[in-house]
Design a protein around this motif. Structure first.
Motif, short mmCIF file in Angstrom:
data_model
loop_
_atom_site.label_atom_id
_atom_site.label_comp_id
_atom_site.label_asym_id
_atom_site.label_seq_id
_atom_site.Cartn_x
_atom_site.Cartn_y
_atom_site.Cartn_z
N PRO A 1 15.18 46.49 47.67
CA PRO A 1 15.77 45.39 47.30
C PRO A 1 17.12 44.92 48.06
CG PRO A 1 15.30 46.42 45.37
CD PRO A 1 15.10 47.27 46.40
N HIS A 2 17.82 45.72 48.70
CA HIS A 2 19.06 45.54 49.69
C HIS A 2 18.48 45.36 50.96
CE1 HIS A 2 20.97 46.40 45.74
NE2 HIS A 2 20.37 47.55 45.69
N MET A 3 17.47 45.25 51.38
CA MET A 3 17.26 45.34 52.67
C MET A 3 17.70 44.00 53.24
SD MET A 3 13.33 45.04 54.50
CE MET A 3 13.22 43.27 54.00
N ARG A 4 18.21 43.90 54.53
CA ARG A 4 18.64 42.82 55.22
C ARG A 4 17.62 42.67 56.47
NH1 ARG A 4 24.02 41.47 53.71
NH2 ARG A 4 23.53 39.45 54.70
N VAL A 5 17.67 41.19 56.86
CA VAL A 5 17.01 40.81 58.15
C VAL A 5 17.70 40.25 58.97
CG1 VAL A 5 14.86 39.39 58.77
CG2 VAL A 5 15.02 40.60 56.53
N CYS B 1 4.68 49.49 51.98
CA CYS B 1 4.88 50.64 50.84
C CYS B 1 4.58 51.91 51.78
CB CYS B 1 3.86 50.58 49.62
SG CYS B 1 4.12 49.17 48.83
N GLU B 2 3.46 51.96 52.64
CA GLU B 2 3.09 52.93 53.39
C GLU B 2 4.18 53.34 54.52
OE1 GLU B 2 -0.19 54.02 56.85
OE2 GLU B 2 -0.77 52.51 55.62
N LEU B 3 4.97 52.46 54.79
CA LEU B 3 6.21 52.61 55.90
C LEU B 3 7.47 53.19 55.15
CD1 LEU B 3 5.39 49.70 58.25
CD2 LEU B 3 5.17 52.12 58.77
N GLY B 4 7.49 52.91 53.84
CA GLY B 4 8.70 53.35 53.30
C GLY B 4 9.84 52.39 53.35
N PRO B 5 10.84 52.77 52.65
CA PRO B 5 12.09 51.93 52.63
C PRO B 5 12.79 51.68 54.05
CG PRO B 5 12.73 53.76 51.47
CD PRO B 5 11.30 53.91 52.04
N PHE B 6 13.25 50.19 54.43
CA PHE B 6 14.07 50.17 55.38
C PHE B 6 15.41 49.29 54.84
CE2 PHE B 6 9.84 50.27 57.22
CZ PHE B 6 9.92 51.25 58.44
N ASP B 7 16.38 49.73 55.77
CA ASP B 7 17.92 49.10 55.38
C ASP B 7 17.86 47.90 56.03
OD1 ASP B 7 19.07 51.18 53.68
OD2 ASP B 7 18.50 52.28 55.30
N LEU B 8 17.22 47.82 57.33
CA LEU B 8 17.41 46.77 58.21
C LEU B 8 16.10 46.41 58.88
CD1 LEU B 8 19.26 44.62 59.78
CD2 LEU B 8 19.66 46.40 61.33
N VAL B 9 15.63 45.16 58.92
CA VAL B 9 14.61 44.47 59.80
C VAL B 9 14.94 43.56 60.76
CG1 VAL B 9 12.42 43.57 59.46
CG2 VAL B 9 12.77 45.12 57.57
N ILE B 10 14.61 44.19 61.81
CA ILE B 10 14.99 43.24 63.05
C ILE B 10 13.64 42.71 63.54
CG2 ILE B 10 16.06 42.94 65.39
CD1 ILE B 10 17.66 45.56 64.81
N ILE B 11 13.55 41.31 63.71
CA ILE B 11 12.56 40.32 64.10
C ILE B 11 12.75 40.01 65.57
CG2 ILE B 11 10.79 38.81 63.53
CD1 ILE B 11 11.55 39.04 60.71
N ASP B 12 11.86 40.37 66.40
CA ASP B 12 12.07 39.67 67.95
C ASP B 12 11.10 38.56 67.81
OD1 ASP B 12 12.63 39.29 70.50
OD2 ASP B 12 11.89 40.96 71.14
N GLU B 13 11.39 37.59 68.56
CA GLU B 13 10.64 36.28 68.71
C GLU B 13 10.63 35.77 67.25
OE1 GLU B 13 10.42 35.06 71.58
OE2 GLU B 13 10.40 36.45 73.04
N ALA B 14 11.64 35.64 66.65
CA ALA B 14 11.58 35.09 65.05
C ALA B 14 11.28 33.67 64.94
CB ALA B 14 13.06 35.27 64.66
N HIS B 15 11.03 32.72 65.86
CA HIS B 15 10.49 31.52 65.75
C HIS B 15 9.04 31.65 65.21
CE1 HIS B 15 9.88 32.86 69.89
NE2 HIS B 15 8.47 32.05 69.88
N LEU B 16 8.22 32.78 65.41
CA LEU B 16 7.09 32.89 64.95
C LEU B 16 6.88 33.00 63.36
CD1 LEU B 16 5.59 35.04 67.68
CD2 LEU B 16 5.29 32.53 67.49
#
Length: 570
Positions: free
Chosen positions: A146-150, A110-125
């Motif tokens: 609610p429309h955020m993609r990963v 909530c502190e960071l606010g809304p994101f449209d896209l979240v990219i996760i590096d080393e996603a096996h974690l």
């Protein structure tokens, strides 16, 4: 940003196509060293400049945060990129792009606010079950938008316990693009790998497995024996005389210290050591010296380091292209960890023709060629180890592994091969299709009739020959009861060892072999092709022909089969 390599551009386009046509979340799989950070930078740039979106890039170590921040700043000039990481002493919250450590933000969506896209590096974690930091953050971020993609990126799309990270019920749902390791090597984007055999040995057969991995205390105890450390270090020094940058993975901190002491003595040079407790500034200086970057001041300069020992510190986020030797002085049941460790040496570097892999933990045997691994599920048995059941080669009965005499037929059983996990640099080829040939002295040979598992009644039997080489056994099968080429091959094999006419049944062949009708094998040469289930014996040195042999035969004869002929494992 138009300077992506073809496979990097293809990965980006595949991710976009996935997001357009599906409602769930994709994963990009790129081998270590192929530039995931460039792919991330491109997607970040497009999301902000073309679609006016806001992007969060998540990683778990500060080295990855720094790499991704640097690449985004370099290839997306003009975009404001913030960092939120306690380890980097930065807590930006308003920028259109934020690179963040998951440990720092998992309770602050909530502190960071809304994101449209979240990219996760080393996603096996990302954990497959339970809550965890990633799941907690993403669940909260989804509430904010609610429309955020990963999109996830990784070199190893599977978890410690062997499960795939992509599934309908997981955060990441399917792989949208995957570049193969061997493909990247052939195209020149990565350097090739070679593995080499050694001599020092240790027994890890009693090391237990919990939660999909060897128990650290037992693993460390098995490796950290004075004679084994000295034998392995002596061999490492001998095998790396012409190498420049040797990265060693030890089993524990204490084991690492002993390895450093021994390598320093035998190599007659300083050896670097980095553990989880190494202070940040000291660690940075050691890494610079290992990379060949001058350190020190006008009064004192520090020479480069050829050897760097660590304890799972450099499994991810360590970008040292100079590494031309990776030494695994530990064993792992984790396919992902195995691939990540080997990946430390795949990057190209001026003057680096290949990376040498010295495997003292039988990891290559356990997991297979690094470009063709299959995630392991939970192993059988109470401890997750090998099954305590084996098959009698004479009668086919399934009996406890401890038996040395079959209770059903009375046949003597070969002792179990205890070198399932050995403290020697294993020579199994590290890449699928790679070929390794070794010659072994044969100390004994066992002959038994063999029926293929699940065979119908009346199926021809074969004769199985088990050659004892040290404490291990190498098998081959010949086919006296078959017809055509298989029978012809058996007759050729038999006539090269005996003057007795070739028998017509496996039972008769075994009786004659046990009665001394065959020449005693002195040596065998074995060809192993990575990715193939059975090694092939391609050459023999035979002892004297038995007394009933034809007059005029030589006392020792070397025989070679056509390399196109294949072993018959049935």
């Amino acid at each position: 940003m138009n300077n992506l390599r073809p496979y990097q551009q293809a990965a980006v386009e595949a991710a976009y196509q996935y997001l357009r046509t599906r409602n769930d979340n994709p994963c990009i799989v790129l081998p270590t060293g192929t530039g995931k950070s460039y792919v991330i930078a491109k997607m970040v740039s497009d999301a902000v400049t073309k679609w006016h979106g806001r992007v969060l890039v998540l990683a778990h170590v500060k080295e990855l945060l720094e790499q991704n921040h640097e690449k985004i700043m370099l290839h997306a000039p003009g975009i404001d990129v913030g960092i939120y990481s306690a380890g980097l002493n930065s807590r930006d919250t308003d920028a259109p792009v934020i690179v963040a450590g998951i440990q720092s933000v998992y309770q602050r969506a909530c502190e960071l606010g809304p994101f449209d896209l979240v990219i996760i590096d080393e996603a096996h974690l990302i954990p497959l079950e339970g809550e965890g930091m990633y799941r907690q953050f993403l669940a909260d971020a989804k509430v904010v938008n609610p429309h955020m993609r990963v999109i996830g990126l990784t070199a190893t799309p599977y978890r410690l316990r062997g499960g795939e990270i992509c599934a309908p019920e997981n955060i990441l749902n399917d792989i949208c693009y995957e570049a193969g390791l061997k493909e990247m090597i052939h195209q020149g984007y990565l350097c090739t790998l070679k593995s080499k055999s050694g001599k020092a040995k240790a027994d890890l057969s009693n090391v237990h497995i919990r939660a999909g991995e060897f128990l650290p205390v037992e693993m460390a105890e098995a490796f950290d024996k004075k004679n084994l450390v000295r034998s392995a270090c002596q061999e490492i020094v001998e095998l790396t005389r012409d190498r420049k940058s040797v990265l060693v993975f030890a089993a524990s901190v204490l084991h690492a210290k002993h390895v450093v002491e021994c390598l320093t003595e035998m190599a007659q040079q300083e050896v670097g050591l980095v553990t989880g407790d190494t202070p940040a500034l000291e660690r940075a200086e050691i890494v610079k010296r290992f990379k060949g970057i001058p350190t020190g001041d006008l009064l004192e300069t520090h020479p480069p380091l050829k050897y760097l020992v660590n304890v799972r510190v450099f499994t991810t986020g360590f970008d040292a292209t100079c590494v031309d030797t990776v030494v695994m002085l530990f064993g792992t049941a984790s396919t992902g960890l195995y691939v990540q460790v080997v990946g430390r040496g795949t990057r190209t570097h001026p003057g680096k023709e290949y990376c040498l892999i010295l495997d003292y933990g039988q990891n290559i045997i356990r997991h297979g060629p690094v470009d063709a691994v299959t995630p392991r599920g939970k192993r059988a048995g109470n401890n997750g180890g090998e099954s305590p059941v084996k098959e009698c080669p004479n009668c086919g009965s399934l009996i406890h592994a401890a038996y040395q005499i079959c209770p059903d037929c009375g046949a003597a059983l070969p002792p179990p091969a205890r070198e399932i996990h050995g403290y020697r640099a294993d020579g199994t080829p590290i890449l699928s299709g790679d070929v390794l040939e070794n010659t072994y002295e044969v100390t004994d040979a066992f002959y038994t009739p063999h029926t293929k598992k699940g065979a119908n009644a009346g199926t021809p039997q074969t004769m199985r020959i088990e050659y004892q080489v040290g404490v291990n056994f190498i098998s081959e099968w010949v086919c006296p009861e078959h017809t055509g080429w298989a029978r012809e091959r058996f007759e050729k094999w038999w006539k090269e060892r005996s003057s007795v006419p070739p028998p017509i049944s496996a039972g008769e062949a075994v009786k004659l072999a046990k009665a001394g009708a065959l020449a005693t094998p002195a040596q065998i040469t074995v060809r192993t092709v990575a990715g193939e289930p059975f090694p092939r014996i391609i050459n023999y040195v035979l002892g004297p022909i038995p007394k009933m042999a034809l007059v005029g035969q030589s006392q020792e004869k070397e025989i070679s089969w056509d390399e196109d002929e294949e072993e018959i494992p049935f």
